[in-house]
Design an enzyme around this catalytic site. Structure first.
Site, PDB file in Angstrom:
ATOM      1  N   LYS A  57      43.915  29.305  36.924  1.00 40.22           N
ATOM      2  CA  LYS A  57      45.199  28.652  37.103  1.00 40.22           C
ATOM      3  C   LYS A  57      45.512  28.550  38.597  1.00 40.22           C
ATOM      4  O   LYS A  57      44.912  29.315  39.359  1.00 40.22           O
ATOM      5  CB  LYS A  57      46.284  29.421  36.374  1.00 40.22           C
ATOM      6  CG  LYS A  57      46.670  30.744  37.058  1.00 40.22           C
ATOM      7  CD  LYS A  57      47.837  31.316  36.386  1.00 40.22           C
ATOM      8  CE  LYS A  57      48.912  31.838  37.241  1.00 40.22           C
ATOM      9  NZ  LYS A  57      48.645  32.578  38.427  1.00 40.22           N
ATOM     10  N   ASP A  68      43.317  32.872  31.750  1.00 42.95           N
ATOM     11  CA  ASP A  68      44.626  33.486  31.951  1.00 42.95           C
ATOM     12  C   ASP A  68      44.331  34.976  31.867  1.00 42.95           C
ATOM     13  O   ASP A  68      44.058  35.502  30.782  1.00 42.95           O
ATOM     14  CB  ASP A  68      45.613  33.088  30.845  1.00 42.95           C
ATOM     15  CG  ASP A  68      46.970  33.728  31.072  1.00 42.95           C
ATOM     16  OD1 ASP A  68      47.003  34.901  31.501  1.00 42.95           O
ATOM     17  OD2 ASP A  68      47.991  33.082  30.830  1.00 42.95           O
ATOM     18  N   HIS A  69      44.328  35.660  33.001  1.00 44.81           N
ATOM     19  CA  HIS A  69      43.775  37.022  32.986  1.00 44.81           C
ATOM     20  C   HIS A  69      44.594  37.970  32.112  1.00 44.81           C
ATOM     21  O   HIS A  69      44.094  39.007  31.696  1.00 44.81           O
ATOM     22  CB  HIS A  69      43.582  37.560  34.404  1.00 44.81           C
ATOM     23  CG  HIS A  69      44.830  38.032  35.068  1.00 44.81           C
ATOM     24  ND1 HIS A  69      45.721  37.198  35.667  1.00 44.81           N
ATOM     25  CD2 HIS A  69      45.348  39.276  35.215  1.00 44.81           C
ATOM     26  CE1 HIS A  69      46.724  37.903  36.171  1.00 44.81           C
ATOM     27  NE2 HIS A  69      46.521  39.169  35.912  1.00 44.81           N
ATOM     28  N   LYS A  91      43.565  41.537  29.102  1.00 46.10           N
ATOM     29  CA  LYS A  91      44.057  42.922  29.122  1.00 46.10           C
ATOM     30  C   LYS A  91      43.963  43.496  27.710  1.00 46.10           C
ATOM     31  O   LYS A  91      44.358  42.840  26.752  1.00 46.10           O
ATOM     32  CB  LYS A  91      45.516  42.968  29.606  1.00 46.10           C
ATOM     33  CG  LYS A  91      45.671  42.561  31.077  1.00 46.10           C
ATOM     34  CD  LYS A  91      47.121  42.660  31.522  1.00 46.10           C
ATOM     35  CE  LYS A  91      47.345  41.997  32.867  1.00 46.10           C
ATOM     36  NZ  LYS A  91      47.184  42.850  34.023  1.00 46.10           N
ATOM     37  N   GLU A  99      57.446  42.868  38.795  1.00 47.24           N
ATOM     38  CA  GLU A  99      56.528  43.307  39.852  1.00 47.24           C
ATOM     39  C   GLU A  99      57.324  43.886  41.012  1.00 47.24           C
ATOM     40  O   GLU A  99      58.370  43.330  41.379  1.00 47.24           O
ATOM     41  CB  GLU A  99      55.715  42.124  40.374  1.00 47.24           C
ATOM     42  CG  GLU A  99      54.820  41.505  39.328  1.00 47.24           C
ATOM     43  CD  GLU A  99      53.948  40.411  39.929  1.00 47.24           C
ATOM     44  OE1 GLU A  99      52.852  40.741  40.395  1.00 47.24           O
ATOM     45  OE2 GLU A  99      54.376  39.257  39.956  1.00 47.24           O
ATOM     46  N   ASP A 130      54.000  30.077  38.326  1.00 50.20           N
ATOM     47  CA  ASP A 130      53.017  31.132  38.592  1.00 50.20           C
ATOM     48  C   ASP A 130      52.875  32.094  37.409  1.00 50.20           C
ATOM     49  O   ASP A 130      51.787  32.566  37.120  1.00 50.20           O
ATOM     50  CB  ASP A 130      53.457  31.911  39.854  1.00 50.20           C
ATOM     51  CG  ASP A 130      52.436  32.939  40.300  1.00 50.20           C
ATOM     52  OD1 ASP A 130      51.239  32.592  40.332  1.00 50.20           O
ATOM     53  OD2 ASP A 130      52.828  34.080  40.619  1.00 50.20           O
ATOM     54  N   HIS A 190      51.197  33.304  31.773  1.00 52.09           N
ATOM     55  CA  HIS A 190      51.180  34.672  31.242  1.00 52.09           C
ATOM     56  C   HIS A 190      52.312  34.936  30.228  1.00 52.09           C
ATOM     57  O   HIS A 190      52.073  35.456  29.142  1.00 52.09           O
ATOM     58  CB  HIS A 190      51.301  35.702  32.370  1.00 52.09           C
ATOM     59  CG  HIS A 190      50.300  35.521  33.473  1.00 52.09           C
ATOM     60  ND1 HIS A 190      49.016  35.104  33.251  1.00 52.09           N
ATOM     61  CD2 HIS A 190      50.393  35.716  34.818  1.00 52.09           C
ATOM     62  CE1 HIS A 190      48.355  35.045  34.413  1.00 52.09           C
ATOM     63  NE2 HIS A 190      49.185  35.407  35.372  1.00 52.09           N
ATOM     64  N   LYS A 232      59.445  39.001  41.349  1.00 55.28           N
ATOM     65  CA  LYS A 232      58.813  39.823  42.386  1.00 55.28           C
ATOM     66  C   LYS A 232      59.893  40.670  43.034  1.00 55.28           C
ATOM     67  O   LYS A 232      61.074  40.341  42.998  1.00 55.28           O
ATOM     68  CB  LYS A 232      58.153  38.923  43.422  1.00 55.28           C
ATOM     69  CG  LYS A 232      57.016  38.089  42.812  1.00 55.28           C
ATOM     70  CD  LYS A 232      55.848  37.946  43.740  1.00 55.28           C
ATOM     71  CE  LYS A 232      54.743  37.094  43.158  1.00 55.28           C
ATOM     72  NZ  LYS A 232      53.747  37.832  42.388  1.00 55.28           N
TER      73      LYS A 232
HETATM   74  C1  BG6 Z   1      48.882  36.204  38.892  1.00 56.28           C
HETATM   75  C2  BG6 Z   1      49.979  35.658  39.753  1.00 56.28           C
HETATM   76  O1  BG6 Z   1      48.465  35.253  37.958  1.00 56.28           O
HETATM   77  O2  BG6 Z   1      49.344  37.371  38.211  1.00 56.28           O
HETATM   78  C3  BG6 Z   1      50.483  36.710  40.723  1.00 56.28           C
HETATM   79  O3  BG6 Z   1      49.497  34.539  40.475  1.00 56.28           O
HETATM   80  C4  BG6 Z   1      50.875  37.973  39.985  1.00 56.28           C
HETATM   81  O4  BG6 Z   1      51.581  36.213  41.475  1.00 56.28           O
HETATM   82  C5  BG6 Z   1      49.751  38.420  39.063  1.00 56.28           C
HETATM   83  O5  BG6 Z   1      51.161  38.976  40.942  1.00 56.28           O
HETATM   84  C6  BG6 Z   1      50.179  39.576  38.187  1.00 56.28           C
HETATM   85  O6  BG6 Z   1      49.069  40.048  37.488  1.00 56.28           O
HETATM   86  P1  BG6 Z   1      48.956  41.580  37.063  1.00 56.28           P
HETATM   87  O7  BG6 Z   1      47.701  41.663  36.282  1.00 56.28           O
HETATM   88  O8  BG6 Z   1      48.934  42.353  38.354  1.00 56.28           O
HETATM   89  O9  BG6 Z   1      50.189  41.881  36.268  1.00 56.28           O
END
Ligand code: BG6
Length: 513
Positions: A171, A200-201, A205, A239, A258, A263, A363
């Site tokens: 993304k 989408d990481h 998880k 975050e 973002d 997510h 954030k």
């Molecule tokens: C990313 C965003 O996809 O996910 C970042 O671009 C964000 O801005 C991050 O900080 C958060 O991922 P995780 O795995 O640290 O919760």
């Protein structure tokens, strides 16, 4: 032939799946993503013995670098970001599989020389004819890379599908519906949808995957999982961090694109989707798409009623003073970019009729956490709940995605003593106490799945576009309204007051995390 063997030695799963011999080309090999996520993930897969016997990585980027310099860059990256420290013996073996190729993303010649290197390595190391192409570059380069791969004949599966060629993209897939559709179309000009893996990481998880297990491998939740028993759902991804040198990217993107478009909406889909008819990639993705399509549109005129945006000013996070967003590198002095979003959404289907889903992310919030909380309906206002000034707290099921991964159910309990008083207590399952071996990083799981050809945890084109269809009118609504109150929350607070009002108006409040 299935690429799965059953063994009892793996601590993480009953099935160790091992891909066929293959090679990986990482475009954007000197970038941040390669260093922070990709190289450490491949190293850990290697140490776990999951990578195929014949396996190589070719880093492709524009800067001049020898193989040795690339190997050194990889060593430093793994040292800094891997969940495991470097083991010298393993490292030497891993490093011998790393190559570097300098090239330009839009020059067919660079791809001809890549092809030459691939076949040389293939002959020397028998890494197979299967290739994974990872685009760790800005999306503006995707079209050129795809076109050059196609032109060179590298984009096709060969030998009647026996040998594969797969494309992995990160993304952001576009910045609104229109640009996402164009980008998808340009990817589709070179790679078939079945060869395309959109990351989408969050889907990698373990705890996110556990949402489906919790819902569909247990008998007690699903009968209650609907509007008859659930009052509302809250999804928070907060975050503590700020921009972390990503001002150039973030300033143009903001929190809605973002985090929410991908997510948070993916978490919502997994929480709300109907049971798929099997666990295949398409069955699951069909159900997720149905949820995205059932989201009640928030028209640009309704934006203020359903969406809140915020931007942090200076403040204190975990006891340390931090600068405001506008003072960060590569951020405009009068920036209008949101670093916080809260949304109220409805899913207009039978199961979720009238149940609000509240989403928030930001954030520089006070806590680093991701959690889904299901608030059940309260008990009738009689017996223990007869006193309106002291209502009994509702049951809440919370799924902690990170940190302290686990699931907790809050229930009312009797406070010991002669008086009858009810207090909420928590039945808590913590991953780390039951599975002390720890869980692999999201990218490890996702990269392994690409090598195995399992697209379940990747976003299909129609899902991405359905998510943009929901998000784009909100962006349009915001773009029509000038902002005059940014920054409107202090770093270290839970976002702007309007985010609390979004719930107060409905007689609810955000859960304390
Ligand atoms: C990313 C965003 O996809 O996910 C970042 O671009 C964000 O801005 C991050 O900080 C958060 O991922 P995780 O795995 O640290 O919760």
């Amino acid at each position: 032939m299935p690429e799965t063997t059953r063994t009892k030695t793996n601590l993480h799963a009953l099935d160790i799946r091992s891909p066929h011999d293959c090679g990986v080309v990482i475009f954007g090999a000197s970038g941040d993503l390669t260093k922070r996520k990709l190289l450490p993930a491949f190293y850990n897969l290697f140490v776990d013995g999951i990578l195929p016997k014949h396996f190589i990585i070719i880093g492709f980027a524009r800067s001049e670098m020898t193989n040795e310099v690339f190997q050194e860059l990889a060593r430093q990256a793994i040292n800094e970001f891997s969940r495991r420290p470097i083991d010298q013996g393993k490292w030497n073996e891993f490093a011998s599989r790393l190559y570097y190729h300098r090239g330009h993303y839009d020059e067919p010649d660079s791809f001809h020389s890549l092809q030459k290197l691939q076949s040389e390595r293939h002959n020397n190391f028998r890494s197979g004819k299967n290739w994974l192409y990872y685009l760790a570059t800005p999306p503006s380069a995707y079209g050129d890379i795809g076109a050059c791969l196609k032109q060179t004949g590298l984009a096709e599966d060969h030998d009647a599908g026996e040998h594969w060629s797969r494309l992995v993209v990160e993304k952001p897939i576009g910045r609104d519906l229109d640009s996402a559709t164009k980008l998808n179309r340009s990817l589709a000009a070179s790679f078939d949808e079945s060869q395309t893996y959109r990351i989408d990481h969050y889907l990698g998880k373990e705890t996110v995957q556990n949402i489906l297990v919790m819902r569909f491998a247990n008998g007690i939740f699903e009968p209650l999982w609907n509007h008859n028993h659930i009052d509302h759902v809250q999804i928070t991804v907060s975050e503590t961090g700020g921009l972390d040198r990503r001002g150039g990217y973030y300033e143009d993107i903001g929190a809605l694109r973002d985090m929410v478009q991908n997510h948070l909406l993916q978490l919502l889909c997994l929480t709300a989707m109907e049971p798929p008819h099997n666990l295949g990639a398409d069955a699951i993705r069909d159900e997720k798409r149905q949820i995205l399509e059932a989201l009640r549109p928030i028209s640009s005129e309704q934006t203020n009623q359903y969406a809140v945006r915020g931007q942090y000013g200076e403040g204190l996070v975990k006891g340390s003073a931090v600068i405001g967003y506008r003072a960060a590198e590569k951020v405009a002095e009068e920036s209008q970019t949101e670093t916080f979003v809260a949304l109220k959404c409805y899913i207009d289907n039978w199961r979720w009729s009238g149940v609000p889903f509240y989403l928030r992310t930001g954030k520089r919030l006070p806590k680093q956490c991701a959690e889904i909380s299901i608030f059940f309906r309260g008990v009738p206002p009689i017996l223990f709940n007869a006193n309106p000034s002291k209502p009994v707290a509702p049951n809440v099921l919370s799924i902690r995605i990170q940190p302290n991964e686990g699931i907790a159910l809050e229930i009312g309990s009797k406070v010991p003593g002669p008086h009858v008083a009810v207090r909420p207590v928590s039945l808590d399952f913590g991953y780390s106490s039951v599975y002390p071996a720890g869980t692999p990083e999201a990218y490890e799981r996702l990269l392994l799945d690409v090598m195995l050809g399992d697209a379940t945890l990747f976003m299909r084109r129609d899902e991405v576009e359905a998510a943009w269809s929901f998000i784009t009118p909100i962006l349009d609504g915001w773009s029509k309204q000038p902002i005059n109150d940014f920054p409107n929350y202090m770093a270290g607070s839970w976002g702007p007051a309007t985010a609390d009002e979004l719930l107060f108006r409905d007689g609810r409040r955000w859960r304390r995390l």
